[in-house]
Design a protein around this motif. Structure first.
Motif, PDB file in Angstrom:
ATOM      1  N   ALA A 112       0.842  -1.205   0.000  1.00 40.24           N
ATOM      2  CA  ALA A 112       0.000   0.000   0.000  1.00 40.24           C
ATOM      3  C   ALA A 112       0.878   1.257   0.000  1.00 40.24           C
ATOM      4  N   LEU A 113       1.992   1.214   0.725  1.00 45.81           N
ATOM      5  CA  LEU A 113       2.915   2.353   0.754  1.00 45.81           C
ATOM      6  C   LEU A 113       3.529   2.582  -0.629  1.00 45.81           C
ATOM      7  N   ASP A 114       3.897   1.507  -1.307  1.00 45.57           N
ATOM      8  CA  ASP A 114       4.434   1.635  -2.666  1.00 45.57           C
ATOM      9  C   ASP A 114       3.390   2.261  -3.590  1.00 45.57           C
ATOM     10  N   ASP A 115       2.128   1.833  -3.440  1.00 45.37           N
ATOM     11  CA  ASP A 115       1.033   2.374  -4.251  1.00 45.37           C
ATOM     12  C   ASP A 115       0.859   3.867  -3.976  1.00 45.37           C
ATOM     13  N   TYR A 116       0.885   4.226  -2.711  1.00 41.15           N
ATOM     14  CA  TYR A 116       0.751   5.630  -2.301  1.00 41.15           C
ATOM     15  C   TYR A 116       1.896   6.474  -2.874  1.00 41.15           C
ATOM     16  N   SER A 117       3.113   5.964  -2.744  1.00 45.88           N
ATOM     17  CA  SER A 117       4.289   6.702  -3.204  1.00 45.88           C
ATOM     18  C   SER A 117       4.259   6.898  -4.724  1.00 45.88           C
ATOM     19  N   ALA A 118       3.824   5.853  -5.448  1.00 42.77           N
ATOM     20  CA  ALA A 118       3.755   5.946  -6.912  1.00 42.77           C
ATOM     21  C   ALA A 118       2.752   7.005  -7.346  1.00 42.77           C
ATOM     22  N   GLN A 119       1.599   7.038  -6.685  1.00 40.71           N
ATOM     23  CA  GLN A 119       0.581   8.033  -7.034  1.00 40.71           C
ATOM     24  C   GLN A 119       1.038   9.442  -6.650  1.00 40.71           C
ATOM     25  N   ARG A 120       1.704   9.566  -5.516  1.00 38.84           N
ATOM     26  CA  ARG A 120       2.228  10.877  -5.106  1.00 38.84           C
ATOM     27  C   ARG A 120       3.264  11.371  -6.123  1.00 38.84           C
ATOM     28  N   LYS A 121       4.102  10.448  -6.584  1.00 41.42           N
ATOM     29  CA  LYS A 121       5.138  10.811  -7.547  1.00 41.42           C
ATOM     30  C   LYS A 121       4.528  11.260  -8.866  1.00 41.42           C
ATOM     31  N   ALA A 122       3.363  10.687  -9.188  1.00 43.10           N
ATOM     32  CA  ALA A 122       2.667  11.049 -10.425  1.00 43.10           C
ATOM     33  C   ALA A 122       1.846  12.322 -10.274  1.00 43.10           C
ATOM     34  N   GLY A 123       1.898  12.933  -9.098  1.00 40.64           N
ATOM     35  CA  GLY A 123       1.195  14.184  -8.872  1.00 40.64           C
ATOM     36  C   GLY A 123      -0.270  14.038  -8.541  1.00 40.64           C
ATOM     37  N   LYS A 124      -0.693  12.824  -8.156  1.00 40.74           N
ATOM     38  CA  LYS A 124      -2.099  12.577  -7.839  1.00 40.74           C
ATOM     39  C   LYS A 124      -2.327  12.570  -6.326  1.00 40.74           C
ATOM     40  N   ASP A 125      -3.569  12.847  -5.936  1.00 38.63           N
ATOM     41  CA  ASP A 125      -3.990  12.639  -4.549  1.00 38.63           C
ATOM     42  C   ASP A 125      -4.283  11.153  -4.429  1.00 38.63           C
ATOM     43  N   PRO A 126      -3.453  10.382  -3.703  1.00 38.55           N
ATOM     44  CA  PRO A 126      -3.587   8.921  -3.731  1.00 38.55           C
ATOM     45  C   PRO A 126      -4.968   8.392  -3.355  1.00 38.55           C
ATOM     46  N   VAL A 127      -5.435   7.424  -4.146  1.00 44.23           N
ATOM     47  CA  VAL A 127      -6.698   6.720  -3.917  1.00 44.23           C
ATOM     48  C   VAL A 127      -6.396   5.231  -3.973  1.00 44.23           C
ATOM     49  N   PHE A 128      -6.850   4.493  -2.984  1.00 38.60           N
ATOM     50  CA  PHE A 128      -6.508   3.070  -2.878  1.00 38.60           C
ATOM     51  C   PHE A 128      -7.617   2.183  -3.419  1.00 38.60           C
ATOM     52  N   VAL A 129      -7.219   1.199  -4.225  1.00 39.34           N
ATOM     53  CA  VAL A 129      -8.131   0.162  -4.704  1.00 39.34           C
ATOM     54  C   VAL A 129      -7.489  -1.174  -4.366  1.00 39.34           C
ATOM     55  N   ALA A 130      -8.134  -1.921  -3.465  1.00 41.87           N
ATOM     56  CA  ALA A 130      -7.528  -3.163  -2.962  1.00 41.87           C
ATOM     57  C   ALA A 130      -7.238  -4.152  -4.079  1.00 41.87           C
ATOM     58  N   ASP A 131      -8.114  -4.191  -5.099  1.00 38.21           N
ATOM     59  CA  ASP A 131      -7.938  -5.154  -6.186  1.00 38.21           C
ATOM     60  C   ASP A 131      -6.695  -4.880  -7.022  1.00 38.21           C
ATOM     61  N   SER A 132      -6.076  -3.716  -6.836  1.00 34.98           N
ATOM     62  CA  SER A 132      -4.863  -3.401  -7.595  1.00 34.98           C
ATOM     63  C   SER A 132      -3.624  -4.050  -7.000  1.00 34.98           C
ATOM     64  N   ILE A 133      -3.751  -4.609  -5.791  1.00 31.06           N
ATOM     65  CA  ILE A 133      -2.617  -5.272  -5.132  1.00 31.06           C
ATOM     66  C   ILE A 133      -2.750  -6.781  -5.343  1.00 31.06           C
ATOM     67  N   PRO A 134      -1.933  -7.376  -6.215  1.00 29.70           N
ATOM     68  CA  PRO A 134      -2.050  -8.804  -6.503  1.00 29.70           C
ATOM     69  C   PRO A 134      -1.907  -9.674  -5.255  1.00 29.70           C
ATOM     70  N   GLY A 135      -2.861 -10.587  -5.086  1.00 29.05           N
ATOM     71  CA  GLY A 135      -2.782 -11.562  -4.001  1.00 29.05           C
ATOM     72  C   GLY A 135      -3.251 -11.071  -2.648  1.00 29.05           C
ATOM     73  N   MET A 136      -3.676  -9.814  -2.525  1.00 26.62           N
ATOM     74  CA  MET A 136      -4.099  -9.292  -1.223  1.00 26.62           C
ATOM     75  C   MET A 136      -5.348 -10.027  -0.751  1.00 26.62           C
TER      76      MET A 136
END
Length: 504
Positions: free
Chosen positions: A445-469
């Protein structure tokens, strides 16, 4: 020795062994491990900790609460009488250097706080009124697949916080009155204090999660600001003494002959213990508050709860330490004969006069009251995990909790407090093992947050985007989109169109 005294002695020995030789090592190891694994997220994202406090709720509901309100609920529980009397005891017993190790462990422990609170957000559940609940019991059940262990955790937490620590907070608050009253008047004062604390707590807990969060959002900031102001005044007016204070702290902190001569009772051990026990990082209590916040990404609340650790230890505990240490260097003979609350009261009296004693007494009551509410909040969340939303059971539970507060204010309940420490120790061990097993999902989730922050977005989490969660109750694509504010909806519409991480 009578049976009760024997039980107190045995439970005290178990308590000491559990914390000194098992739990403390686990807390330190897990904190260092996640500091490394997250690349010191608790330092890298300090700016984000503050920006996320003001995030608006992303789910509407009459009982849903904001990120700031969740921060105040967790801080209310963390910040209690231990931040005043406990710090003074650590300094008096272990030496001035304890404050250094206390602060260091707050920074290390903030990494564990980040992981557990992020996990609590990922596996939170939604109630019928739009409110969220969660915590270790919930992620142990959903992510590790063991409801039985989740129930065990909940039982330990209820016994610890609702029946143990709340009695202790009430007793410590009442003890602050001893300065004003002769011995024969204290029993009546204790009864009056117990009634007042019980009635004030009842007024809040019968109002539910929303009222709890609103009250703590008022009480905690006001008292914290006032307490910090007194500490700053003490520091500024005694600024010429600060070189001696810092010299004393560092010479004591790195007195290796003393440290290794008796490590279990050394300045390092006492500083680490006081820091970890005060801020509760990794112990599994604060995630119950973290899960209630309505945010767009779990990491946001993980960062906010790391900030709560800093508020508790680096701010409030350090304020207590500075007031005591100024007194310590100015009048070492007087300070050496005091401990706990009397030491703090005389330290403040030394700097601001008798008015300071009255303020400290009021602060003790306010911090104890906020802790009573925060501790109850954790217990209720775990009772609901065990039994659902049974109104009859909840009413009985609330009444019992109020009776415990009244009893705690009027009695020194040593056995119950030893048992509460043991329950919390077992609870913390369960949580630390759980976050070691599940930490990879918080890191994802932290990697997902950091990637979205780096892309200039306000991070939004979607659980299905994390394989195997493992399956979550919240955070699914359409659900996040439907509850999001317009910018979130637009972002997720774009995500669907561009086959966001294979979700299309």
């Amino acid at each position: 020795m009578d049976f009760n005294a024997w039980l107190v002695d045995v439970s005290g020995q178990i308590d000491g062994f559990l914390y000194t030789y098992i739990l403390l090592a686990l807390l330190v190891i897990v904190g260092i491990y996640y500091t490394i694994r997250t690349k010191a997220v608790q330092i890298r994202y300090i700016k984000d900790m503050f920006t996320q406090i003001t995030e608006k709720k992303h789910v509407e509901g009459k009982r849903s609460i904001s990120s700031f309100q969740a921060l105040m609920v967790s801080t209310a529980s963390r910040v209690g009488t231990g931040n005043i009397a406990g710090v003074a005891t650590a300094l008096a017993t272990g030496g001035p250097g304890a404050v250094f190790w206390m602060g260091l462990m707050a920074i290390v422990g903030a990494a564990s706080a980040f992981i557990e609170s992020t996990l609590a957000q990922i596996w939170k559940v939604r109630g019928k009124d739009g409110e969220f609940r969660g915590g270790p019991a919930y992620y142990i059940h959903q992510a590790l697949g063991s409801r039985g262990l989740g129930v065990l955790f909940s039982v330990l937490l209820i016994l610890c916080f609702a029946f143990g620590f709340n009695g202790l907070q009430a007793f410590n608050a009442t003890s602050a009155l001893e300065y004003y009253l002769p011995g024969e008047a204290m029993p009546k004062a204790a009864i009056a204090s117990g009634i007042v604390l019980a009635v004030m707590t009842a007024a809040v807990i019968f109002g539910g999660t929303k009222r709890i969060s609103v009250i703590t959002s008022i009480v905690v900031p006001i008292m914290a600001i006032a307490y910090i102001a007194i500490a700053l005044w003490t520091t500024i007016t005694n600024i010429t003494w600060l070189p001696q204070v810092f010299a004393l702290v560092f010479s004591s902190a790195f007195d290796f002959q003393s440290i290794f001569g008796g490590f279990a009772g050394s300045v390092v051990m006492l500083g680490i213990k006081r820091g970890l026990y005060s801020n509760e990082a990794g112990m599994g209590s604060a995630p119950n508050a973290a899960a209630t916040a309505s945010v767009s990404h779990p990491v946001k609340q993980g960062l906010v709860q790391s900030l709560s650790v800093y508020i508790d230890t680096l701010l409030i505990c350090t304020c207590s330490a500075m007031m005591v240490l100024v007194f310590y260097v100015q009048d070492p003979a007087a300070a050496a004969n005091l401990n706990g609350m009397p030491l703090v009261q005389m330290a403040v009296n030394n700097s601001v006069g008798e008015a300071g004693i009255h303020f400290i007494t009021f602060a003790i009551f306010a911090f104890a009251y906020s802790s009573l509410i925060g501790n109850y909040f954790y217990a209720e969340s775990n009772l609901r995990f065990i039994k659902g939303d049974s109104k009859a059971l909840l009413t009985v539970f609330r009444i019992v909790c109020l009776l415990v507060i009244f009893y705690g204010a009027t009695n020194s309940f040593d056995l119950a407090w030893n048992l509460a420490d043991i329950f919390m120790g077992l609870m913390a061990i369960m949580n630390l093992i759980a976050i070691l097993l599940l930490g990879k999902w918080a890191l994802a989730a932290l990697d997902d947050y950091s990637a979205q922050r780096k892309a200039g977005k306000d991070p939004v989490f979607v659980a299905d985007s994390i394989p195997g969660m493992p399956k979550t109750d919240c955070w699914h694509l359409e659900e996040v989109r439907d509850f999001g504010e317009p910018p979130v909806k637009e972002y997720l519409d774009e995500a669907i169109e561009t086959d966001y991480v294979g979700l299309k």
